[in-house]
Every structure is written in C-alpha cells, then in structure tokens.
Design a protein around this motif. Sequence first.
Motif, mmCIF file in Angstrom:
data_model
loop_
_atom_site.group_PDB
_atom_site.id
_atom_site.type_symbol
_atom_site.label_atom_id
_atom_site.label_comp_id
_atom_site.label_asym_id
_atom_site.label_seq_id
_atom_site.Cartn_x
_atom_site.Cartn_y
_atom_site.Cartn_z
ATOM 1 N N GLY A 1 0.818 -1.212 0.000
ATOM 2 C CA GLY A 1 0.000 0.000 0.000
ATOM 3 C C GLY A 1 0.848 1.256 0.000
ATOM 4 O O GLY A 1 0.529 2.239 -0.689
ATOM 5 N N LEU A 2 1.931 1.257 0.786
ATOM 6 C CA LEU A 2 2.816 2.427 0.802
ATOM 7 C C LEU A 2 3.517 2.606 -0.544
ATOM 8 O O LEU A 2 3.688 3.729 -1.033
ATOM 9 C CB LEU A 2 3.861 2.290 1.910
ATOM 10 N N LEU A 3 3.939 1.507 -1.138
ATOM 11 C CA LEU A 3 4.540 1.598 -2.464
ATOM 12 C C LEU A 3 3.536 2.137 -3.477
ATOM 13 O O LEU A 3 3.882 2.976 -4.326
ATOM 14 C CB LEU A 3 5.054 0.224 -2.899
ATOM 15 N N LEU A 4 2.316 1.665 -3.386
ATOM 16 C CA LEU A 4 1.274 2.161 -4.279
ATOM 17 C C LEU A 4 1.056 3.652 -4.071
ATOM 18 O O LEU A 4 0.964 4.426 -5.041
ATOM 19 C CB LEU A 4 -0.021 1.386 -4.032
ATOM 20 N N ALA A 5 0.974 4.081 -2.808
ATOM 21 C CA ALA A 5 0.763 5.501 -2.516
ATOM 22 C C ALA A 5 1.890 6.359 -3.080
ATOM 23 O O ALA A 5 1.652 7.445 -3.622
ATOM 24 C CB ALA A 5 0.641 5.703 -1.007
ATOM 25 N N ASP B 1 11.418 -10.068 4.330
ATOM 26 C CA ASP B 1 10.675 -11.217 3.818
ATOM 27 C C ASP B 1 9.712 -10.856 2.700
ATOM 28 O O ASP B 1 9.138 -11.730 2.068
ATOM 29 C CB ASP B 1 9.929 -11.925 4.948
ATOM 30 N N ALA B 2 9.506 -9.551 2.465
ATOM 31 C CA ALA B 2 8.660 -9.130 1.346
ATOM 32 C C ALA B 2 9.492 -8.719 0.147
ATOM 33 O O ALA B 2 8.962 -8.398 -0.899
ATOM 34 C CB ALA B 2 7.762 -7.966 1.767
ATOM 35 N N GLU B 3 10.795 -8.733 0.318
ATOM 36 C CA GLU B 3 11.674 -8.206 -0.722
ATOM 37 C C GLU B 3 11.509 -8.922 -2.057
ATOM 38 O O GLU B 3 11.490 -8.293 -3.109
ATOM 39 C CB GLU B 3 13.127 -8.303 -0.265
ATOM 40 N N LEU B 4 11.378 -10.232 -2.045
ATOM 41 C CA LEU B 4 11.294 -10.966 -3.298
ATOM 42 C C LEU B 4 10.011 -10.645 -4.045
ATOM 43 O O LEU B 4 10.014 -10.509 -5.265
ATOM 44 C CB LEU B 4 11.393 -12.469 -3.035
ATOM 45 N N THR C 1 10.937 -2.190 -5.772
ATOM 46 C CA THR C 1 11.965 -1.583 -4.927
ATOM 47 C C THR C 1 13.279 -1.434 -5.684
ATOM 48 O O THR C 1 14.029 -0.487 -5.458
ATOM 49 C CB THR C 1 12.187 -2.426 -3.658
ATOM 50 N N GLY C 2 13.538 -2.373 -6.603
ATOM 51 C CA GLY C 2 14.741 -2.264 -7.419
ATOM 52 C C GLY C 2 14.738 -1.029 -8.302
ATOM 53 O O GLY C 2 15.796 -0.510 -8.670
#
Length: 925
Positions: free
Chosen positions: A544-548, A575-578, A584-585
């Motif tokens: 959600g934060l990435l979407l925002a 643990d959410a990185e993958l 995020t990349g």
Amino acid sequence: MLTSIGLRGRSRERDQLERLIRDVRSGRSRVLVLRGEAGTGKSALLDYLVDQAPATRVVRAAGVEPETELAYSAVQQLVAPLLPYLDRLPEPQRAALSTALGLSAGRPPEALLIGLAVLGLLAEAAVDQPLVVVVDDAQWLDRMSEVILTFVARRLDAESVALVFAARTPADETLLTGLPELRVEGLPEADARALLDTVLPGLADARVRDRIVAETRGNPLALLELPRGTDPAFGFGIPAADSVAGHLEQAFGRRIAALPPQTRTLLLAAAVEPVGNVPLLWRAAELLGVGAEAAGPAEAAGLVEIGARVRFRHPLARSAAWHGADPAQLRAVHRALAEATDAGEDPDRRAWHRGHAAAGPDEEVAGELESSAGRALSRGGRAAAAAFLERAAELTPEPGRRATRMLAAARARLASGGAAAVPDLLAAAEQGPLDALARATVERLRAQIAFVLNTGREVVPPLIEAAGRLESLDPAAARETYLSAVGAAINAGRFGADDLRLAVDAAAGSLAGVSLAAGTLAAGSPAPGSVAAGSLAGDVEPAGLLLASLVTWAREGHTAAVPAFRRALAAVPADAELDLLWLTGMLVHEVFDDEAFLERTEQAVTSARAAGALSRLPGALTFRSTALIHAGRFADASDLIDEAAALARATGAAPHPASGSILAAYRGKIGEALAMIDELSREARAGGAGWLLGVAGYSRAVLHNGHGDYAAALAAAREAAAYEDLAILQWSLGELVEAAARSGATEEAAQARDRLVARAAAVGTPWARGVRAMADALVGDAEDDYRAAVEAFGAGRLTLSLARARLLYGEWLRRANRRAEARDQLRPAYEAFSTMGAEGFAERAGRELTAMGETVRKRSAGTPAELTAQESQIARLAAAGRTNPEIAAVLFLSPRTVEWHLRKVFTKLGVTSRRDLPAAVGRVP
C-alpha cells in the motif's frame, strides 16, 4: 522379458549407445533423448543399453498416461533405489526431496531445489558405481518430474551418470527440446522386408509387401502388428504414415477384444494401475472376481508380461486396453484398485482411484481428493493439487462448496503455470453461488492470468476492475491488485500513458480513506486527490505504501514523490523483498541510493537462495547483475546473467533481457551489443513494453558515448529521455547531457542538465551529488564541478560512475593543456575500464593518454590457456572462498562437476591450490 521386435538395422543407434556407456565408465556424464514415433523400437534400444551396462547400476522409470497429473510419480520411481545416499546431500536439498516424496513434513519445496537434490543424489550414487538412468515414455511424465529431470539433464557433466530418455516425436516443443537427441526412424528397406517376412506367409503378394514397407516407413511395430488378422494375399489397407500410432492402437484393440472376458478385465486393471505393482494387481483382480489363470491368454498373445512387475509389450497396448473399456468397466476397475490400495501407505493414489470410480456426486470421495490436494501442495505439487481439486469439485454435491473447490483448483492451476486452463475453471466456479469476496477473487484471478500472459497495457483495465471489486471486501488485496495495475502500466511505458492515469486515479480513490501518520507524500499542501503517507502503524501494508508513493509520483512528479519513495522503501521488510523486488529495485534509483541499490539486490539473491525460492531467483539475479554492472563488476554480473539464463532454460521461462543489454553496451563490442539491443527493441515493441524500449535507448547511448560517437549517442539518448520511464529516465538524461554537450548541442544539453539536476537536488546522497556535479560540469565547463563529481562518486560505491567522471575530468584537463594533472585522472580511469572490461571507454581513455605521449599497453589475459565461461565462474567463486558444495548450489551443478572443472582450472592457470586462485583469477578475461 517380452520378445523384442529386434534391433535389425540399428547399427548406428547401437554404436551411439555403446559410446555413451564408454563415456560414463570413463567418468563423464551423458544425456540422450531417443526420439521417434510410436513403434520405432525406442524401448528395445533402451533394453539394449541396459544389457550393455552390466558393470553399472541401472535405475528405470516410465511415464504412464494415467499418472500425468500425480506429482513426482516418475522421480519417485527413479530415486527410491538411491535413498540410502540421501544423507550425503546438504540439509536444504535433503529436506526438499524428503518433503516432495512424502518422507517428511516441511515447507513446500521449490521444484528446482528438488532438481538440485536429485542431481546430487545421482552424483553421490555414481561415486560407488557408474549410474545409468533410463526414462521411457517421457511424453507422459508428470509435469513436476519433467521439470526436475530436464533440470538434471542440463546440469550433468562429470558425475559418471547417463540419463537417457525415450520420447515420441512431439507435435510441439517440450522441456526436453534442446537436449542431445538420437532420432529413431523406420528400418532400412532390406531390414524392413526381412522383419515383415517373420509375420507374413511366403505367398503374400509382392506388391502388397512393397506397399506395407513403404507406407509404414519401416516402422518395426507396424510391420509386426498391422498384418495380423488380415489376408495379405489380397492386400489390406495400411494407414498413412502420420496415423500409424492410431492404427497400431486399433490393432492392439482388436487383439484384446478377441481375448476371454476375464483376461480383458485383468488387462484393463493392469493398464489403469500405473506402476506395475503385481501384488496390488492380484488383490484388485480378486475383488473383480478374476483368477490368476486369466493372465495366460494375454501373455500368450504377447501383450503383457507379469513377473516382478507388470510390463506391457508396448504403451499402445496399454492405451488400447484402457481406452477400449466402457465407462462402467473402467469405474469398476478403479473401485477395485481403490479397495486394494492401502489408505495408510498410499492415500493419494487410493483417493485418485476412488475419484474415478465414482459415478456421480459423492462428498466423502470429494473430501478425500481435497485432502490429497492439500498433501500435494505441501510437497510443492501444484499441478497435482489442481487435478485433485478439479475432480473433487466435479464430485461435490453442494453447489456452494463445489464452486469453492473449483476456485481453489483455479488458484492451483495458476500457481503451477497452467494459466490456459484457469478461465474454464473460473467459469465453472461462477455457475455456483459465490459470495462477493469469492466473485471479486474470480475477477482478480482473471486479471492475474492476463498479467502473467501479458504485462503490458491490455491487462490494466481488468486489474483495475478486479481491484475495485475487492475494495470493500479485502482492502489489502485491492491495493496489491492496484499495484499490479500500476506496475503493468509502468512496464507499458510510452504505450500505456492513458492506462497509467486510469490506474493511478482508481488507486488514489482506494487510498483516500487510509489512516496514515503525519505528513503527505507531496511537499507542501497536498493537491486534490493526493495521498497522505506516514508510518506503517498497522494501517497499511508495504504494498500500500509503495502504491501511494507511485500515485504521488504519477500525479505530482519526482520531486514530490521522493519522501514517499523513501518511506515506502524503509517499510518493505526483508521477507517481502522478493515479492516487491521489481518495484523496490526501481525506486532505489529514484532516490539515488547506491547503498540500497547494492545491498537490497544482494539481500534479495541471498534470501532467494536460502529459501530455495528458485522460481523467484531469476528476477533477483537480474536486478543484482544490474547493480554489479554499475559497481564495475562486469564479470560477476555476467555470471549472474548466465545463471538466470540457465534457470530460464530449466523452467521454460524467458529471462529478463534488460541487464544483458546494459552489460553488452558497457563492454563496448559494437556488433555484439547492437545485435542484442536491437533484439530487445523488437521484443519490447512486439510485447508493448515501452519501459524496455527505454532500456534499449539508454543502452545504445552508453555504447556510442563509450566510443565517442556522440551524434549517434545523442539520437539514442534523446529518444530514451523523452519518456518518464521509472529508474531509466535519470540514466538516459545523464547520457543525453554528455552526448549533447560533446556534439555542440549546448541548449539541449542545458535543458537535459536542468531536468537531471532537479531530480538530484532533492537528495543528498553521494550518487545524487555526483550526478548533479557531472551534469553541471559538462554544461558549464567548470573545473570545480568536475572535481566535485570525482569526489562525490569516490565517496559512494558506483565504481563505474567514478571512472566515467575521471575520464571526463581528464579530457577537460588535457584540453586545458594540464597534462600532468590529466594523466592523474586518465590513468586510473583507463585501468578501471580495462579491469572491468569496458572496452569502448577504455579505448577512449587510451586515446587521450596516447595523445599526450603515453604508451598504453592493452591488458593481457595472461592465462596459459583460455578458460571457458563456466570455468571462469567456478574459478572466481573458488577465489572468493566458496566451497565446492556452495559453488555447486550457486551454479546448479553437482559438487563432483565443480571439482572436475577446478582441476582443469588449476592446470590452465598454472596454480596448485585455492590459495593461488585470487591472484590468478585477476588475469581471467
């Protein structure tokens, strides 16, 4: 053993099989696929291979048509005799294989981790005795066994293992495509006639013989079987070559139909029971009222052999027995086999038989199948789980529960990679009563299927629609779905600008009511429709934060989004990185965070390896390789790109092409790089992936700037920088500033500089300071800016950017006739580029040094003999302190193969131990 159809006319095939056995006994591994139509004698050749290997251990398995949906069926047949070697495997591999085979409980294992375990098991068994692994009827392997055995086949090298498949000529490509093949064709005419003479009376018309030989194309089984029961003196219809298999099955069917009823029933039970378990067959036969004497006519007819195992003369005889039965007979046989199967020892096969024995809805049986699906999922068998769930749904009497099970089957099919089957399952699920959440899930799955098949703009509207349905039912799932829609639009780039606006507007609405902590994502007062942001505080998940943050980026621009990008990146846990790496990349570029760029990508690869998440590993390797390129570690980046490609070959997936094109551009081999970049451009246009066109444009600009062809670089960078491609734009702007400034396009250079400086001004990292100083230097031609760029990049970790800054500063100093100072910048730049392998930039620095009277010597490979690509990978990993098992896990080889290659590396480099490798590897090209 059944009477062989003979190896008449097979000298070429025998020679190859004998050579294969010699290679295996000498310590090498061999893989071979015997490929041919039904009846050409592939199984007889496998028998010949086994007969030629008396001093080796032999393990055999066969694909069986009824078992194509049961996970690991063939693998289990092969590894069962080798389980005493299981304890020799590393713990993660041992646990994965034990879980897959149901020997122990554990997390659902990734298929390729199981593949690595099977590879290691074969290698360990071959230490004691050369090993021959024979897999017949590979066209009927269950999907998981096919994936695993293909992976093993592509990684065998020096383990004294032969892996030989027999498979029918495929209509389409399979995972086995690309492995070494031996085509098994029909017999030569003279041998075909001689074989025909063994079944035709001497009075047969010569023209009939000619026609049989010609139209069967010398197929041995057709020559033996089709004349049975006909009068060759008057001729008979021989099928066209493309339907030989069908007519052979019909011929076997006619022979089976002539048998006594009890014999036919016994043959049907043997055909349906897939593993040839003789005690089980006799227990089922007793339940069917069939005595042991029923086997006699079938064996006398040469259709089957019942010894230690049940073995049909040919798979087509099995098919004829199975397909020739009426539904009631088939259900009765399945019922008997279910009753004869021990529920404690083999509950899944028992449930499978019960499922096929049911004539109508049966909740008890459906429940057993659902339980089997759960066990299959726990072992990583998603395709098997889907098959169990589909049959469970078909047998479920209550409509609501039926729909729920059908929906679960659709999820399992999608997870197994069978996206094509999902729409029909979803349509079936919709026929039953579904609550609002389930209906929204149906829409989400439809959108996910579209996203899997095409990540471009076409999937954005259905993803938006699915997210909208989920908003009131599962807000977190809605935000994740909106994030997929925005991601698809970002990937579409220039082709999906309108879709990005649609996705962002819809996502903004879903975020409007989310309670977040202090601040807004935009600087100053929030614009209408902007999204508030803050800490997690349990209110919104990382997605959600990435979407925002992306909503603010799309609506208010880069500068306003930087604080949101930072908060979102900080909120993404390890643990959410993958799951979120694709995003995020990209965002670490937008905030110019070189530390995060390198550390996150390294963490992602480490996490994927540790968790055995090999299906996600290629993406992690791709992002990591891009980070290593900018760190100046071209050889390491190349290793990861090769590893990702090897994974893609093993899984049938397409590797991400971006990092390979960027690496080729920096390496500077013009023809090779342009071919790769042009191919990327074609794929991007065909797939509607505008973001990849940005990568292609940036790569071209890098290539031409490296060689000093500024006009070509300007054209490429101008096109790439015309679009707001996430992460790529800032790189493209940097190339545009350099190309324009060096081409005399001063106004265009200044405009590009202003755009780039505006992006970097909001960030205080060394990367951002270096970018800003370099852009100012190229436009303003001020020495202070060149010096500031070198200092800023020197404080960071982007070695490639530092070398480019030194090159530009050295060129400026030479033009100012300050030669001694110019050498101080150009020498380290030249050395750095040469060490990396950036040939174009190295030549450019070398020309500057030569113009000042320097003697520039090209770096020599300096190795006694050239290392292969795989040897170079192994040498560098060994030099970095990795053990043989660790290197094997990284490169998906067996430790025995790593040891064998290292011996060759030592010889070629002239070293005698690992201690000598670090210095020697520095000379490896």
